[in-house]
Enzyme design. Structure first.
Site, short mmCIF file in Angstrom:
data_model
loop_
_atom_site.label_atom_id
_atom_site.label_comp_id
_atom_site.label_asym_id
_atom_site.label_seq_id
_atom_site.Cartn_x
_atom_site.Cartn_y
_atom_site.Cartn_z
N ARG A 61 0.88 -1.24 0.12
CA ARG A 61 -0.24 0.10 -0.09
C ARG A 61 0.64 1.09 -0.08
O ARG A 61 2.12 1.17 -0.43
CB ARG A 61 -0.61 0.10 1.41
CG ARG A 61 -0.03 0.36 2.97
CD ARG A 61 -0.78 0.17 3.65
NE ARG A 61 -0.78 -0.23 5.47
CZ ARG A 61 -1.16 0.43 5.87
NH1 ARG A 61 -2.37 0.68 6.71
NH2 ARG A 61 -0.48 0.01 7.33
N ASN A 106 -4.34 8.37 4.25
CA ASN A 106 -4.22 7.43 5.64
C ASN A 106 -2.77 7.49 5.71
O ASN A 106 -2.04 7.73 5.20
CB ASN A 106 -4.67 6.31 5.66
CG ASN A 106 -5.28 5.77 6.84
OD1 ASN A 106 -5.37 5.76 7.65
ND2 ASN A 106 -3.72 4.91 6.78
N GLU A 107 -2.74 8.46 7.29
CA GLU A 107 -1.15 8.26 7.84
C GLU A 107 -0.46 8.90 6.84
O GLU A 107 0.70 7.73 6.05
CB GLU A 107 -1.14 6.92 8.22
CG GLU A 107 -2.28 6.68 9.55
CD GLU A 107 -0.98 5.09 10.56
OE1 GLU A 107 -0.62 4.71 9.63
OE2 GLU A 107 -1.49 5.15 11.32
N GLU A 146 -7.46 6.01 16.12
CA GLU A 146 -7.28 4.85 15.45
C GLU A 146 -5.88 4.50 16.62
O GLU A 146 -5.16 5.01 16.96
CB GLU A 146 -5.93 4.47 14.15
CG GLU A 146 -6.83 4.41 13.17
CD GLU A 146 -5.68 3.74 11.96
OE1 GLU A 146 -4.77 3.31 12.44
OE2 GLU A 146 -6.20 4.09 10.86
N TRP A 199 1.37 -5.94 12.83
CA TRP A 199 2.93 -6.25 11.75
C TRP A 199 3.89 -5.42 12.64
O TRP A 199 5.30 -5.13 12.42
CB TRP A 199 2.51 -4.74 11.17
CG TRP A 199 1.53 -3.74 11.75
CD1 TRP A 199 0.34 -3.92 12.06
CD2 TRP A 199 1.86 -2.42 11.89
NE1 TRP A 199 -0.27 -2.83 12.45
CE2 TRP A 199 0.60 -2.08 12.34
CE3 TRP A 199 2.79 -1.95 12.57
CZ2 TRP A 199 0.84 -0.40 12.93
CZ3 TRP A 199 3.38 -0.69 12.84
CH2 TRP A 199 2.39 -0.65 13.56
N GLU A 217 -3.08 -7.80 7.23
CA GLU A 217 -3.37 -7.16 8.68
C GLU A 217 -4.60 -8.72 9.67
O GLU A 217 -4.94 -7.63 10.18
CB GLU A 217 -3.47 -5.76 8.68
CG GLU A 217 -2.58 -4.78 9.18
CD GLU A 217 -3.21 -3.67 8.63
OE1 GLU A 217 -4.32 -3.44 8.20
OE2 GLU A 217 -2.35 -3.05 8.48
N HIS A 257 -4.48 -8.71 13.37
CA HIS A 257 -4.39 -7.55 13.96
C HIS A 257 -5.62 -7.49 14.80
O HIS A 257 -6.73 -8.00 14.12
CB HIS A 257 -4.85 -6.60 13.21
CG HIS A 257 -4.48 -5.16 13.34
ND1 HIS A 257 -4.57 -4.56 13.88
CD2 HIS A 257 -3.32 -4.20 13.61
CE1 HIS A 257 -4.31 -3.45 14.35
NE2 HIS A 257 -3.51 -3.18 14.16
#
Ligand code: GAL
Length: 663
Positions: A117, A155-156, A318, A326, A366, A369
């Site tokens: 990603r 995102n981030e 988050e 991860w 993930e 996760h």
């Protein structure tokens, strides 16, 4: 500190509670169960469409909103608001194949492939155009959707790229900053090692080179990379507003101390204010803990985010209910931690508590996760805690809009953090973040809540300002005004050393010597495992200086070197400034000497106590007992978590929490 919150996520009733929701990973029948469970858990907002570019734009010029329409309608029907992401954080394979020049190039010159990603170059024109188009399409379609609470851009943000497009953009950025090549040559000190540029195309990103690169170049590159991403964020935000949306816009930053790729204080200028919301992600990272318990790490992230928001609303976007797969394996949160960490964030000013993610994925990187609904399903400890937290956050709705007025600040300047990491430092161990966290933890244990604040901001409202490691500082004007106005400034070693371009100020400690009344003659790093004893019993490690009082009182000296000082104090105007010429192994005795008083005098150690208050004075004391013994909470009023009256003789058992509405 600064201004009070006025208009706080008006689109979400009460405190925000929920998480990233990826229904595209699940068959339709699971969606209905999701909404039922969200309602059961008290979830009122879900972050959707974060990684759905491939779904809504499956090929060049092809758009398909059917699934996203269904998700938005489903949420609206269920009374759940959407934090609608723009999905630009992860271009799909078709896009990368159609525009191979948008794939990022690393410092070694290797163009990375797609398949994970965030595979994009922030400076690639095709990517820049695509994200604006995407944001515009989404805004056109959903600006007035009843589920829409806010926009979640990207995102981030963190990606950087060393390709030719990036090199060209870097040159433009440098031209803007320095005007001409003479300005750049002077800023970077290119007479050193014959690095002088005679034509702009010679100027490059700090690509892999045979020897250590120019520190000024490295520092400006970091600034440029941060600005390049900010430009992307702003382009999307502008497109959303141009296409008719007046809802708040946010992006999830990582203001936690384990990621410092962006100058968040610069970002803050564009992510606070009308229709903007600061949001942050917090993942606990065992290998970066430095022996600091998770409770205090969570507090650090919250205090940094509140500092960044500077009085505007902000939100924990988050965190994880349990392990983050991860990271290095072998770590899980203890029962109750997800509730305690969330309440700690809310205590410290967050307007809610959100998670990654709602439901655990069955596949993808993930797949292990943690989630609000784990693989075990709703019949699980985690989901029971999720429900508990949801119920409590509902009980705390009236807290929304109240703020924390910290009495103390710890200074953080991202430029200084970066500069202290540039090559060729006298000690590789003078890293800023671990030191900020250590001081923050010592102050937490002392019962002092601190904002992480920028040295250039108005500091006049703080009783104490701590600068554990402020390596880069252009001049002392703001700090001098703070001290003369009555503040107590405490400065750690190796501070004020370089100017904004990482050039050593003449006469040490450069920007701060005059203010502190101290002259530093030599740096004397201390080898790992060794220490320097002070004549008052304190001990230094990592770093020491040969320092002399010029116009200051010497409070302690290094043993055997009485003619030089280790700890200094200078009274100036209505305030005072302290200087440490070494890193003290124990900060508490020093804080005793300075006279740093706790926020709640007499409260037990390990009891986290933070007060939020509304402008009209209504106050709430948040109490979390992280200790092993019962702890009395010095507050009077009603515990909103139980509805029962609270008096100061009442105590919390280990692990328990209370939120007491005072009065
Ligand atoms: C965040 C990211 C999420 C997810 C999460 C896992 O950094 O924004 O998409 O990957 O980490 O912990």
């Amino acid at each position: 500190m600064a201004q009070r919150n006025t208009d706080i996520i008006p689109t979400i009733p009460g405190l925000a509670y929920g998480g990233d929701y990826n229904p595209e990973q699940w068959p339709r029948e699971v969606w209905d169960e999701d909404v039922r469970l969200m309602r059961e858990a008290g979830v009122n907002v879900a972050t959707v469409n974060v990684f759905s570019w491939a779904g809504i734009n499956p090929g060049p010029g092809e758009w398909d909103f059917e699934r996203l329409d269904a998700i938005m309608d489903l949420l609206a029907a269920g009374g759940i608001k959407a934090d609608l992401a723009t999905s630009t954080a992860s271009p799909p394979p078709w896009f990368s194949q159609a525009h191979p020049e948008t794939l990022p190039v690393n410092a070694e010159g290797v163009r990375l492939n797609y398949g994970a990603r965030a595979e994009y170059c922030p400076n690639a024109p095709a990517y820049q155009a695509a994200v604006v188009e995407m944001a515009a399409k989404l805004a056109e379609r959903y600006a007035n959707h009843p589920a829409l609470a806010m926009w979640h851009v990207g995102n981030e943000y963190y990606r950087s790229c060393y390709c030719d497009d990036s090199a060209a953009a870097f040159r433009d950025w440098l031209r803007e900053r320095y005007g001409d090549l003479d300005g750049l040559n002077s800023a970077w000190g290119t007479t050193f090692w014959s690095q002088t540029f005679t034509d702009w195309p010679q100027v490059m990103p700090p690509r892999a080179s045979a020897e250590t690169p120019n520190p000024g170049q490295v520092l400006d590159w970091q600034r440029f990379c941060s600005d390049a991403l900010l430009k992307l964020f702003r382009a999307e935000a502008d497109a959303i507003e141009r296409h008719g949306s007046d809802k708040p816009i946010t992006t999830n930053l990582m203001v936690t101390g384990n990621f410092n790729g962006l100058d968040y204080h610069r970002w803050g200028e564009h992510t606070t204010g009308p229709n903007r919301l600061i949001a942050t992600d917090h993942y606990l990272i065992p290998e970066q803990a430095d022996g600091i318990p998770w409770s205090i790490q969570a507090a650090f992230g919250a205090d940094a985010s509140r500092g960044l928001a500077a009085g505007s609303p902000w939100l924990l976007m988050e965190q994880s209910t349990n392990s983050s797969a991860w990271r290095r394996g072998g770590f899980a949160k203890r029962p109750g931690d997800l509730v305690r960490h969330s309440l700690s964030y809310v205590a410290r000013g967050s307007e809610g508590a959100m998670f990654f993610q709602w439901r655990a994925s069955r596949y993808g990187t993930e797949r292990y996760h943690a989630a609000m609904v784990p693989h075990a399903g709703a019949d699980s400890r985690v989901f029971r805690e999720v429900k508990q937290l949801g119920a409590w956050l509902k009980d705390l709705a009236e807290v929304k809009g109240s703020t924390v007025d910290a009495r103390a600040a710890i200074l953080l300047d991202f430029n200084s953090v970066w500069a202290a990491k540039t090559p060729g430092q006298p000690s590789a161990d003078m890293d800023t973040y671990p030191e900020l966290r250590r001081w923050h933890a010592a102050l937490w244990r002392r019962g002092v809540t601190t904002d992480l604040a920028n040295p250039a901001w108005d500091l006049s409202g703080y009783e104490y300002v701590f600068a554990p490691h402020l390596y880069l500082l252009e001049d002392d004007a703001n700090l001098r005004a703070y001290v003369e106005g009555g503040g107590t400034l405490v400065v750690g070693p190796y501070s004020g050393i370089v100017d904004g371009n990482d050039r050593v100020h003449p006469g040490l400690p450069g920007a701060l010597g005059d203010l502190m009344g101290v002259r530093v003659e030599e740096f004397r790093p201390i080898w790992e495992g060794e220490t320097a004893d002070l004549d008052n019993g304190w001990v230094g490690e990592t770093w020491s200086e040969v320092a002399h009082a010029v116009d200051a009182e010497t409070i302690a000296s290094f043993k055997g070197y009485p003619e030089t000082g280790a700890v200094f104090r200078r009274k100036l105007g209505r305030g005072e400034v302290w200087y440490l010429a070494t890193r003290l192994t124990e900060l508490d005795p020093f804080f005793d000497r300075v006279g740093v008083a706790p926020d709640f005098p007499g409260a037990p150690a390990d009891l986290e106590l933070v007060r939020r208050s509304h402008e009209d004075g209504r106050g709430y004391v948040f109490a979390i007992n992280h200790g092993k013994d019962p702890a009395k909470v010095p507050a009077t009023g009603r515990n909103l978590l139980t509805g029962k009256a609270w008096a100061p003789m009442l105590s919390l058992k280990p692990g328990e929490c209370a939120v007491i509405r005072e009065g």
